[in-house]
Design a protein around this motif. Structure first.
Motif, PDB file in Angstrom:
ATOM      1  N   ALA A 166       0.834  -1.207   0.000  1.00  0.00           N
ATOM      2  CA  ALA A 166       0.000   0.000   0.000  1.00  0.00           C
ATOM      3  C   ALA A 166       0.864   1.249   0.000  1.00  0.00           C
ATOM      4  CB  ALA A 166      -0.919   0.013   1.224  1.00  0.00           C
ATOM      5  N   ILE A 167       0.379   2.279  -0.676  1.00  0.00           N
ATOM      6  CA  ILE A 167       0.978   3.612  -0.636  1.00  0.00           C
ATOM      7  C   ILE A 167      -0.114   4.584  -0.211  1.00  0.00           C
ATOM      8  CG2 ILE A 167       2.059   5.467  -1.952  1.00  0.00           C
ATOM      9  CD1 ILE A 167       3.311   3.392  -3.758  1.00  0.00           C
ATOM     10  N   ARG A 168       0.191   5.416   0.777  1.00  0.00           N
ATOM     11  CA  ARG A 168      -0.780   6.379   1.283  1.00  0.00           C
ATOM     12  C   ARG A 168      -0.173   7.779   1.264  1.00  0.00           C
ATOM     13  NH1 ARG A 168      -3.746   2.893   0.441  1.00  0.00           N
ATOM     14  NH2 ARG A 168      -5.291   1.887   1.813  1.00  0.00           N
ATOM     15  N   ALA A 169      -1.002   8.747   0.932  1.00  0.00           N
ATOM     16  CA  ALA A 169      -0.570  10.140   0.961  1.00  0.00           C
ATOM     17  C   ALA A 169      -0.789  10.713   2.357  1.00  0.00           C
ATOM     18  CB  ALA A 169      -1.352  10.959  -0.063  1.00  0.00           C
ATOM     19  N   GLY A 170      -0.121  11.832   2.630  1.00  0.00           N
ATOM     20  CA  GLY A 170      -0.348  12.522   3.892  1.00  0.00           C
ATOM     21  C   GLY A 170       0.866  12.558   4.778  1.00  0.00           C
TER      22      GLY A 170
END
Length: 308
Positions: free
Chosen positions: A252-256
């Motif tokens: 998974a890749i998440r922004a923020g």
């Protein structure tokens, strides 16, 4: 069954106590026991890790030299109007206080031993040291495979949670994986690795791949930042390294921002253990530096594994 042994140590001393040399040098899961509410959970998580890693255990209690000196030094307290008899009485009170603290530590270790044995851990050693916590752990570093500590200190209460005052120093100093646990035990069934694609992060993946503690457990590899092809390639490379664990791997890749993004992902997927590297220059490692360290550890409700 291996008989439990007890050591009363001072850092810097050779304390083999006629033990077999091979036994002293054997790598162990070291569980730090104190008077905090987390102590039973430390025992339970250490027993869980000991079983899965097939590694014997050491129960460690460190008596703080500053709070309980072996020989009180009251020379600096002698001033106008002081009486030698009064100073002798104060010194005797300190000696008695240290002796009681030592006996209390013995009782805590005995109770911890009974607890881990009831959980199926037969090979357990008890050690009590008089000195600084970090120095004591560094003295045992070559014998440590995993260090288990409570997230919260002895002064914590339901209303006011205090992170262990020496925890950050230990994390910065001890170059062994550290499992930091909350006050209540819950058997871990899933894990996530905060991954940033750095050489250090790949070393962390390599370390996990060689450890049986997460074998068969679903693992999430999570990156925080831009969603790019390069990052997916790094994740896939890490996924291959974990192949021998026989685990279900989720990428998974998440922004923020790192801290809230990681915790949000953990909550969303109900993941039991967060694994991450400590300190360095990447965004993920930096969020354990300075004031953010206290925030992350204070708000943690689930186990946190720090890789060094």
């Amino acid at each position: 069954m291996t008989q439990a042994k007890e050591f009363n140590d001072k850092p810097g001393q050779n304390n083999n106590h006629n033990d077999h040399q091979g036994e002293v040098e054997m790598l162990r899961v070291v569980a730090c026991i104190d008077g905090s509410r987390a102590a039973p959970a430390v025992c339970d998580y250490a027993a869980w890790a000991s079983k899965h890693m097939e590694t014997p255990m050491t129960l460690l209690h460190v008596l703080d030299e500053e709070r309980y000196p072996t020989e009180p030094d009251l020379a600096g307290n002698i001033g106008l109007g002081s009486r030698e008899q009064l100073m002798d009485e104060l010194a005797e009170l300190d000696r008695r206080r240290s002796k009681l603290a030592l006996e209390h530590g013995h009782h805590m270790l005995d109770e911890a031993e009974d607890r881990v044995k009831s959980l199926g851990i037969d090979d357990v050693i008890k050690r009590q040291r008089h000195g600084d916590l970090t120095e004591s752990l560094l003295a045992l570093e070559n014998q440590t495979r995993l260090l288990v500590m409570g997230l919260h200190g002895e002064s914590s209460s339901d209303r006011d949670v205090h992170v262990g005052s020496q925890l950050e120093t230990v994390i910065r100093s001890v170059h062994r994986p550290i499992l930091l646990v909350p006050d209540e035990y819950q058997q871990p069934k899933s894990a996530m690795l905060a991954f940033d694609g750095s050489a250090t992060a790949f070393k962390g993946v390599e370390l996990l791949a060689g450890s049986p503690v997460l074998k068969g457990m679903p693992i999430h590899l999570v990156m925080i930042g831009p969603d790019t092809n390069d990052r997916w390639e790094q994740l896939k490379r890490a996924e291959k390294m974990l192949g021998e664990l026989g685990a279900e791997i989720t990428l998974a890749i998440r922004a923020g921002d790192v801290e809230p993004a990681l915790h949000a992902y953990q909550e969303e997927h109900n993941i039991d253990i967060l694994v991450m590297g400590a300190y360095g220059h990447s965004r993920i490692r930096q969020f354990l530096v300075g004031s953010t360290t206290t925030t992350v550890l204070k708000t943690a409700k689930k186990p946190l594994v720090i890789l060094r």
